[in-house]
Design a protein around this motif. Structure first.
Motif, PDB file in Angstrom:
ATOM      1  N   THR A 155       0.846  -1.191   0.000  1.00 21.32           N
ATOM      2  CA  THR A 155       0.000   0.000   0.000  1.00 21.32           C
ATOM      3  C   THR A 155       0.881   1.240   0.000  1.00 21.32           C
ATOM      4  N   PHE A 156       1.837   1.293   0.948  1.00 26.56           N
ATOM      5  CA  PHE A 156       2.864   2.336   0.852  1.00 26.56           C
ATOM      6  C   PHE A 156       4.276   1.757   0.856  1.00 26.56           C
ATOM      7  N   LEU A 157       4.458   0.553   1.381  1.00 30.55           N
ATOM      8  CA  LEU A 157       5.762  -0.102   1.415  1.00 30.55           C
ATOM      9  C   LEU A 157       5.834  -1.164   0.315  1.00 30.55           C
ATOM     10  N   PRO A 197       9.341   3.196  -0.367  1.00 31.50           N
ATOM     11  CA  PRO A 197       7.904   3.380  -0.552  1.00 31.50           C
ATOM     12  C   PRO A 197       7.590   3.568  -2.040  1.00 31.50           C
ATOM     13  N   PHE A 198       6.333   3.475  -2.400  1.00 32.64           N
ATOM     14  CA  PHE A 198       5.922   3.801  -3.763  1.00 32.64           C
ATOM     15  C   PHE A 198       6.130   5.294  -4.019  1.00 32.64           C
ATOM     16  N   GLU A 199       6.462   5.607  -5.252  1.00 34.56           N
ATOM     17  CA  GLU A 199       6.697   7.001  -5.608  1.00 34.56           C
ATOM     18  C   GLU A 199       5.440   7.839  -5.353  1.00 34.56           C
ATOM     19  N   GLY A 200       5.605   8.939  -4.641  1.00 36.57           N
ATOM     20  CA  GLY A 200       4.511   9.870  -4.391  1.00 36.57           C
ATOM     21  C   GLY A 200       3.627   9.539  -3.214  1.00 36.57           C
ATOM     22  N   VAL A 201       3.748   8.336  -2.641  1.00 36.08           N
ATOM     23  CA  VAL A 201       2.817   7.945  -1.578  1.00 36.08           C
ATOM     24  C   VAL A 201       3.055   8.723  -0.293  1.00 36.08           C
ATOM     25  N   VAL A 202       4.306   9.036   0.012  1.00 35.88           N
ATOM     26  CA  VAL A 202       4.592   9.782   1.246  1.00 35.88           C
ATOM     27  C   VAL A 202       3.928  11.151   1.198  1.00 35.88           C
ATOM     28  N   ARG A 203       4.073  11.836   0.071  1.00 37.14           N
ATOM     29  CA  ARG A 203       3.459  13.156  -0.039  1.00 37.14           C
ATOM     30  C   ARG A 203       1.950  13.074   0.000  1.00 37.14           C
ATOM     31  N   HIS A 204       1.366  12.044  -0.608  1.00 41.49           N
ATOM     32  CA  HIS A 204      -0.085  11.860  -0.540  1.00 41.49           C
ATOM     33  C   HIS A 204      -0.539  11.739   0.911  1.00 41.49           C
ATOM     34  N   TYR A 205       0.145  10.916   1.686  1.00 36.46           N
ATOM     35  CA  TYR A 205      -0.230  10.725   3.083  1.00 36.46           C
ATOM     36  C   TYR A 205      -0.019  12.009   3.895  1.00 36.46           C
ATOM     37  N   GLN A 206       1.047  12.725   3.598  1.00 34.93           N
ATOM     38  CA  GLN A 206       1.272  13.998   4.296  1.00 34.93           C
ATOM     39  C   GLN A 206       0.139  14.979   4.001  1.00 34.93           C
ATOM     40  N   LEU A 207      -0.297  15.035   2.758  1.00 32.50           N
ATOM     41  CA  LEU A 207      -1.410  15.914   2.396  1.00 32.50           C
ATOM     42  C   LEU A 207      -2.703  15.485   3.079  1.00 32.50           C
ATOM     43  N   LEU A 208      -2.932  14.190   3.155  1.00 33.86           N
ATOM     44  CA  LEU A 208      -4.138  13.697   3.837  1.00 33.86           C
ATOM     45  C   LEU A 208      -4.110  14.037   5.324  1.00 33.86           C
ATOM     46  N   ALA A 209      -2.926  13.945   5.934  1.00 37.15           N
ATOM     47  CA  ALA A 209      -2.804  14.252   7.369  1.00 37.15           C
ATOM     48  C   ALA A 209      -3.139  15.707   7.661  1.00 37.15           C
ATOM     49  N   LEU A 246       8.017   0.926  12.369  1.00 35.85           N
ATOM     50  CA  LEU A 246       8.087   2.250  12.990  1.00 35.85           C
ATOM     51  C   LEU A 246       9.280   3.027  12.446  1.00 35.85           C
ATOM     52  N   GLU A 247      10.417   2.364  12.309  1.00 36.66           N
ATOM     53  CA  GLU A 247      11.611   3.015  11.779  1.00 36.66           C
ATOM     54  C   GLU A 247      11.408   3.401  10.313  1.00 36.66           C
ATOM     55  N   PHE A 248      10.787   2.538   9.543  1.00 35.08           N
ATOM     56  CA  PHE A 248      10.535   2.864   8.139  1.00 35.08           C
ATOM     57  C   PHE A 248       9.670   4.116   8.016  1.00 35.08           C
ATOM     58  N   THR A 249       8.573   4.180   8.751  1.00 34.38           N
ATOM     59  CA  THR A 249       7.687   5.347   8.655  1.00 34.38           C
ATOM     60  C   THR A 249       8.385   6.604   9.150  1.00 34.38           C
TER      61      THR A 249
END
Length: 344
Positions: free
Chosen positions: A144-146, A170-182, A209-212
């Protein structure tokens, strides 16, 4: 003493350790949980990209020996709470408090109590009281993200054994997507809550936890699967999907004033679990996101997602995170300006 030194050289400890996982709560129920071990892995300090080191570091996470049936104690706002670990060393504190509760992260200490009432060992962890935002987010982890290749046993094991929490991607762009959702529809000091619900075992808690943390994904609460031993390592993340359903139910029931967004992938059972959640909680699920990672399952997944859409819940079945960001903008989860910056 000599035995202890040998254990330390192997990256293990034979001393009692209390693991305290991220808990969560609201006025009617607060939950804090963890494990007690008489043998466990020491925290990893070096992350050299070595296949041998990474393989041994993974094996150590499954070389655990729980300490069952021990008394544990914690304190919250003047309340003294006690519980007993089960036969797998797992413990859970559940209690109520009077509102208003102070929102955000709170550090708690868990003590192991001896037969004479003495404190034998201590562990620390955090409990999260979510802010009163409009939305909460429940996300799967693997594929999903990893990037995990869950549908391909050979690839999954290769990545798991040869990489580590800092070298995994992670998948490309997924971190920013989650940051925007947060940050969507709220203020920076009151982010939307994230819950990471996975079929991966508690053995991998520190790993995930370390990965995130390294990837700067939103800080959240993990709800994982029961411990496994080394002999079961090849089956990690591959069982008890019904338990995943139950963990999601507890979250949705626990926060009746929030609507939830479910994020998963097509490699295993996420679409089916999420369709059941939509049926069980009409009006409570705002949207469902499924990453398209397994071509063979696509026809069946599309059929299930059609049922979710028929129930009035928007669905995004996507391959690239920029598609998900555009969809989130379309249904109002993130602002048009922020989404346009990310895509354009």
């Amino acid at each position: 003493m000599v035995r202890g030194r040998v254990f330390r050289r192997l990256g293990l400890t034979n001393e009692t350790v209390i693991k305290v996982y991220h808990g969560y709560g609201h006025a009617s129920q607060l939950v804090l949980y963890g494990h007690v071990f008489r043998q466990s892995a020491l925290p990893r300090r070096r992350y050299r990209q070595s296949v041998l080191n990474n393989t041994w570091a993974l094996l150590r996470l499954f070389m655990v020996k729980p300490l069952p049936n021990v008394r544990l104690r914690t304190q919250w706002q003047g309340q003294v709470l006690e519980t007993t670990a089960d036969r797998d060393g797992f413990y859970k504190f559940e209690w109520q408090d009077n509102p208003p509760l102070e929102q955000g992260w709170h550090e708690l200490k868990v003590e192991l109590i001896g037969s004479r009432g003495q404190v034998r060992q201590t562990g620390t962890g955090s409990l999260y009281i979510p802010y009163a935002t409009q939305y909460g987010f429940i996300s799967d982890v693997d594929d999903t993200f990893l990037i995990s290749h869950s549908a391909n046993l050979r690839k999954r094991l290769y990545v798991l054994f040869t990489q580590n929490a800092r070298s995994r991607r992670p998948f490309e762009g997924v971190v920013r997507h989650y940051q925007l959702l947060a940050q969507g529809n709220t203020t920076p000091d009151a982010p939307n809550p994230f819950f990471y619900v996975s079929s991966s075992e508690w053995n991998l808690y520190e790993y995930l936890l370390e990965f995130t943390r390294v990837q700067a994904l939103p800080r959240g609460v993990f709800l994982l699967n029961v411990l496994k031993q080394v002999r079961e390592l090849l089956k990690t993340g591959q069982s008890n999907h019904n338990g995943k359903f139950a963990r999601i139910v507890r979250i949705v029931e626990g926060f009746p004033k929030q609507r939830f967004v479910l994020l998963g992938d097509s490699s295993q059972r996420d679409p089916y679990i999420y369709e059941s959640i939509v049926r069980h909680f009409p009006g409570r699920i705002h949207a469902v996101y499924i990453r398209d990672v397994y071509q063979k399952s696509r026809p069946a997944v599309l059929e299930v997602l059609a049922k979710i859409e028929a129930a009035g819940v928007p669905v995004c079945f996507f391959r690239h995170s920029d598609e998900a960001i555009l969809h989130s903008r379309k249904i109002g989860l993130i602002s048009t300006e922020e989404a346009a910056k990310e895509i354009g």
